[in-house]
Design a protein around this motif. Structure first.
Motif, PDB file in Angstrom:
ATOM      1  N   ASN A  34       5.750  -4.600  -1.111  1.00  0.00           N
ATOM      2  CA  ASN A  34       4.428  -5.095  -0.719  1.00  0.00           C
ATOM      3  C   ASN A  34       3.382  -4.549  -1.690  1.00  0.00           C
ATOM      4  N   GLU A  76      -0.923  -4.105  -1.770  1.00  0.00           N
ATOM      5  CA  GLU A  76      -2.049  -4.100  -0.843  1.00  0.00           C
ATOM      6  C   GLU A  76      -3.273  -3.532  -1.548  1.00  0.00           C
ATOM      7  N   GLY A 119      -1.390  -3.118   5.459  1.00  0.00           N
ATOM      8  CA  GLY A 119      -0.172  -2.475   4.966  1.00  0.00           C
ATOM      9  C   GLY A 119       0.241  -1.282   5.813  1.00  0.00           C
ATOM     10  N   TRP A 157      10.513   0.413   3.345  1.00  0.00           N
ATOM     11  CA  TRP A 157       9.231  -0.235   3.027  1.00  0.00           C
ATOM     12  C   TRP A 157       8.586   0.440   1.813  1.00  0.00           C
ATOM     13  N   SER A 209       5.301   0.077  -0.544  1.00  0.00           N
ATOM     14  CA  SER A 209       4.007  -0.620  -0.677  1.00  0.00           C
ATOM     15  C   SER A 209       3.131   0.083  -1.707  1.00  0.00           C
ATOM     16  N   ASN A 234       4.032 -10.310   2.705  1.00  0.00           N
ATOM     17  CA  ASN A 234       2.622 -10.214   3.118  1.00  0.00           C
ATOM     18  C   ASN A 234       1.717  -9.521   2.102  1.00  0.00           C
ATOM     19  N   ALA A 235       1.977  -9.770   0.815  1.00  0.00           N
ATOM     20  CA  ALA A 235       1.096  -9.230  -0.227  1.00  0.00           C
ATOM     21  C   ALA A 235      -0.262  -9.921  -0.127  1.00  0.00           C
TER      22      ALA A 235
END
Length: 406
Positions: free
Chosen positions: A41, A43, A56, A79, A81, A109-110
């Motif tokens: 991800n 964020e 995030g 995860w 991020s 979900n970037a």
């Protein structure tokens, strides 16, 4: 003896038949093992859009909850991020790192239209899912040209289509003035309204007025639009300008039906600065429950959300819509991984993401469901209208669905 042999032969044949299919079901791509699924991800934890950083953090907490419950089919989510500061060159750097160094299975979900546009072609050339993006641009719904990219929330164009349907139903003879930001966000809305108005657009739309985000004040535009005699005002502007528009309309004692993008529905950032009295009656549309609104206190989905917050994010500001948004997105991601079973290839994950049928995350307004198909990569295409009344947003009417696709 012969009977025993034939039974043994039959049993061996059965075992041989059973074994290949059992093995065939377990298929992994990069980033997946028997024990983990690596999800990447990016964020905006810093920079101009850092208010979204909480998305995030909420997703990280949600996946921790899933891992504590035993993971997904026995696999824990790993995860990873990174901060891109909402800067496209930095996004390119971080996405390359996730895919080439960290070897993530997919990116989930970037955040951001300009940032994710910068890596869309790269994702698709590498065939790494760019899944459930945190941006409302309609361009993510293009499975033909970008089969590895899918958005999540209703697109700006979908919301505009829903506004247009509402106008046609409530005021079929409306004289519509559209005020919009002169950028992709504004133009997406304009296109959505025209999608639904169709042949009637030239008759109904009496003015299209754009503004630049560098303008200090948009008062002159509002004065000009009042002069057109419009009785419907569609306000496609970001929070600062939305507040200015509400204030100026009240000063001019102009009383059109006022529809405003959900980008600017913040009570603290828009309605209070504009004046609560001036904001009375403004219309918008939404798809998420407000966790701070007492009307949901006995709602089963909201109870689950609040239990999650209490345990994994104590003290979080539940009036921040980013929390219920992140929860819904993460819950949808988990659903897709569950449906993928042991066939955790990137191709199968995209196939499952494009086969969601009436999936309902806990934090969506009742009646709104997630549906996707191989030709429709827009998960949420329904909204419910709401009206600003006595200092708060009130839901009313039926769920309105947009045109499919778009």
């Amino acid at each position: 003896m012969n009977k025993k042999l034939s039974l043994l032969a039959a049993a061996t044949a059965m075992a041989l038949l059973a074994t290949p299919s059992a093995h065939a079901q377990k298929a992994y791509d990069t980033g997946v093992t028997d024990t983990e699924i690596k999800i990447g991800n990016v964020e905006a934890y810093s920079g101009p859009a850092s208010a979204y950083g909480i998305i995030g953090k909420t997703e990280e907490a949600y996946f921790k909850m899933i891992n504590d419950q035993g993971g997904i089919n026995g696999r824990k989510i790993n995860w990873i991020s990174y901060d891109d500061g909402y800067s496209p060159p930095k996004t390119v750097e971080q996405i390359r790192k996730l895919i080439e160094s960290d070897e993530v299975f997919l990116v989930f979900n970037a955040l951001g239209t300009p940032t994710q546009t910068a890596v869309q072609k790269y994702h698709n050339s590498k065939k790494v899912p760019q899944l459930f993006l945190a941006t409302g641009a309609s361009k993510w719904n293009d499975p033909k040209n970008f089969p590895w990219t899918m958005g999540f929330q209703p697109s700006y164009r979908v919301e505009a289509q829903i506004f247009a349907k509402y106008i046609l139903k409530e005021k079929p003879d409306a004289k519509v003035a559209i005020f919009y930001a002169n950028d992709d966000f504004g133009k997406d809305y304009l296109a959505g309204i025209k999608d639904v108005f169709g042949d009637r657009a030239s008759k109904m739309i009496v003015a299209e007025e754009s503004y630049e985000t560098s303008e200090p004040s948009i008062d002159a535009h509002i004065v000009k639009l009042k002069g057109t005699g419009a009785d419907v005002f569609v306000n496609i502007s970001t929070p600062k300008f939305a507040a200015q528009a509400i204030k100026k309309i009240a000063e001019l004692e102009w009383k059109p039906m006022h529809l405003m993008t959900d980008v600017s529905v913040s009570i603290g950032a828009v309605m209070k600065p504009a004046g609560l009295e001036a904001s009375e009656g403004v219309l918008s549309a939404g798809y998420l429950k407000d966790a701070s609104d007492p009307q949901w206190k006995d709602d089963e989905g909201m109870k689950k959300f609040m239990a999650f917050i209490d345990k994994y994010m104590p003290g979080a500001n539940i009036s921040d819509a980013n929390l219920v948004y992140a929860y819904a997105a993460a819950q949808t991601m988990v659903q897709v991984l569950k449906l993928s079973g042991d066939n955790l290839t990137r191709e199968n994950v995209m196939k499952q993401a494009a086969s969601l049928k009436d999936f309902v995350p806990d934090t969506l307004i009742p009646g709104i469901k997630i549906n996707t198909s191989a030709t429709d990569f827009a998960p949420i295409e329904q909204l419910k209208m709401w009206r600003f009344k006595k200092g708060q947003w009130e839901l009313f009417g039926d769920i309105i669905s947009a045109e499919t696709g778009g």
